[in-house]
Design a protein around this motif. Structure first.
Motif: not given
Length: 159
Positions: A18-20, A26-34
């Motif tokens: 889901l994070l992917e 490829g833009t890191p808009r979210f982290t896994r923790d978020e």
């Protein structure tokens, strides 16, 4: 590559994917923790696997290449691609190194068959503007735009 049914043991994998999907370009808009902490995201994966939840994982041996999962959400707590209470919304992602190899197409075709076999009448999803690879895949599999939510289109596939 083979497809297997998504199980309760796949929850961490589904969150990773889901994070992917959220960071599709490829833009890191979210982290896994978020993603894990987000209340809207919990609509898709919280309490996975409820009785009506279903999905598939694409694997090469023991390595997961991608997954697709579906859940019907109520109008009171809709997803980004909500259409109706009796239409599951799908989430899907393929690991970046495995894109362009037919994994997404196999997952989507398998999910359509899975949903049909379970008696669902349609599937919905949300695709962000600019994600042309995903949009093209969805259109090839019979999804059509039926609405708009912010910067994304809601697509529907009748079964």
């Amino acid at each position: 590559m083979t497809l297997r049914e998504a199980t309760t043991d796949d929850l961490d994998l589904l969150y990773d994917l889901l994070l992917e999907a959220f960071n599709w370009d490829g833009t890191p808009r979210f982290t896994r923790d978020e993603v894990v902490a987000d209340t809207h995201t919990a609509r898709y994966l919280g309490g996975w696997r409820r009785p009506d939840d279903f999905g598939l994982v694409a694997v090469d041996g023991t390595v997961a290449l991608g997954a697709i999962w579906a859940r019907a959400l109520p109008a009171a707590t809709p997803g980004y691609g909500y259409v109706a209470d009796d239409i599951p919304e799908i989430g899907m992602a393929v690991a970046r190194p495995d894109r362009g190899r037919g994994v997404g197409s196999a997952l989507l075709a398998g999910c359509v068959e899975q949903a049909r076999g379970l008696g669902w009448r349609a599937l919905s999803l949300s695709v962000e503007d600019g994600n042309t690879a995903a949009r093209d895949l969805y259109e090839r599999h019979g999804f059509a735009v039926v609405g708009r939510n912010g910067g994304s289109d809601t697509m529907l596939r009748e079964l």
